[in-house]
Scaffold this active site. Sequence first.
Site, PDB file in Angstrom:
ATOM      1  N   ASP A  58      12.131  11.452   6.954  1.00 30.93           N
ATOM      2  CA  ASP A  58      12.837  12.624   6.397  1.00 30.93           C
ATOM      3  C   ASP A  58      13.274  13.393   7.716  1.00 30.93           C
ATOM      4  OD1 ASP A  58      13.860  14.581   4.769  1.00 30.93           O
ATOM      5  OD2 ASP A  58      12.269  14.043   3.280  1.00 30.93           O
TER       6      ASP A  58
ATOM      7  N   ASP B  52      -1.289   5.133   4.510  1.00 39.11           N
ATOM      8  CA  ASP B  52      -0.058   4.355   5.035  1.00 39.11           C
ATOM      9  C   ASP B  52       1.249   4.957   4.287  1.00 39.11           C
ATOM     10  OD1 ASP B  52       1.811   2.695   6.305  1.00 39.11           O
ATOM     11  OD2 ASP B  52       1.265   1.031   5.224  1.00 39.11           O
TER      12      ASP B  52
ATOM     13  N   LYS C 232       4.455   5.925   5.431  1.00 34.09           N
ATOM     14  CA  LYS C 232       5.404   5.724   6.216  1.00 34.09           C
ATOM     15  C   LYS C 232       6.654   6.740   6.022  1.00 34.09           C
ATOM     16  CE  LYS C 232       5.051   0.627   5.711  1.00 34.09           C
ATOM     17  NZ  LYS C 232       4.008   0.483   4.713  1.00 34.09           N
TER      18      LYS C 232
ATOM     19  N   LYS D 233      -7.386   1.494   3.994  1.00 29.90           N
ATOM     20  CA  LYS D 233      -5.880   1.779   3.997  1.00 29.90           C
ATOM     21  C   LYS D 233      -5.699   2.176   2.623  1.00 29.90           C
ATOM     22  CE  LYS D 233      -2.238  -1.161   3.884  1.00 29.90           C
ATOM     23  NZ  LYS D 233      -0.792  -0.759   3.073  1.00 29.90           N
TER      24      LYS D 233
ATOM     25  N   THR E 208       8.823  -5.839   8.120  1.00 29.74           N
ATOM     26  CA  THR E 208       8.777  -7.336   8.233  1.00 29.74           C
ATOM     27  C   THR E 208       9.570  -8.012   6.983  1.00 29.74           C
ATOM     28  OG1 THR E 208       6.625  -7.370   7.309  1.00 29.74           O
ATOM     29  CG2 THR E 208       6.698  -7.470   9.589  1.00 29.74           C
TER      30      THR E 208
ATOM     31  N   ARG F 127      -6.161  -8.626   0.261  1.00 26.62           N
ATOM     32  CA  ARG F 127      -6.456  -9.645  -0.875  1.00 26.62           C
ATOM     33  C   ARG F 127      -7.625 -10.602  -0.378  1.00 26.62           C
ATOM     34  NH1 ARG F 127      -0.568 -10.884  -2.199  1.00 26.62           N
ATOM     35  NH2 ARG F 127      -0.417 -10.270  -0.153  1.00 26.62           N
TER      36      ARG F 127
END
Length: 230
Positions: A66, A61, A63, A34, A117, A209
Amino acid sequence: MQEERPIIALDFATFEEVKDFLNHFPKAEMLYLKIGMELYYAHGPQVVSYVKSQGHSVFLDLKLHDIPNTVQATMAVLAKLGVDMTTVHAAGGLEMMAAARKGLGFGPKLMAVTQLTSTSEQQMQKEQLIQASLGESVQHYAQLTQQAGLDGVVCSAQEVGLIKEVTPEGFLCLTPGIRPQGVAIGDQKRVMTPAQARAIGSHFIVVGRPITQASDPLAAYEMIRAEWNA
Ligand code: C5P
């Protein structure tokens, strides 16, 4: 479908760090990576081309959110880069999401973010003036995403059940916030193990991580992959 490779979040600031990280893996190991906004805004298409040239799959990614015309044109650019999956905000609306699909084409997967989230129900009601519950808003956006012809949504593992209630079989859920047992949760609030994510029917997991910061990233990756595919 359930993607057997956990997607590794390459949350690094520099290209050098990406290369160093990938050196921990055998050349023949085809990863799913990613690339988020930080890395993309710093190093752009170069990183995507590099990662693709090594045979890996790319989840870019970004997002997008527009006007439909801009999103469609931008998606056409991302399609040329050869990304395997990318994202838009469902809040951009049905027309914007349909335009995104048109620009990207049907090869790569296209997923939508419903409510971030990091957004609480109280915040959503006060700031977005949405009088529904957070769950209802997530379900509504998931249905809109499906109607627009996208493949699925990015969601917390806790929301997968809600989403499955209102979308057809085959509508995909991609879940971050995954932690194997005994690993630091960091700033994530609600986490699930890879085995739990599988049990609730998540189709893709994103892990950052626990792999990128591990002393042995290959061993950490293999352990998580084994638990996810068990
Ligand atoms: O390091 P960690 O496993 O927490 O990384 C998870 C990745 O998924 C990060 O890139 C983070 O930005 C992303 N993400 C998330 N929660 C969301 C959406 C994306 O953790 N709701």
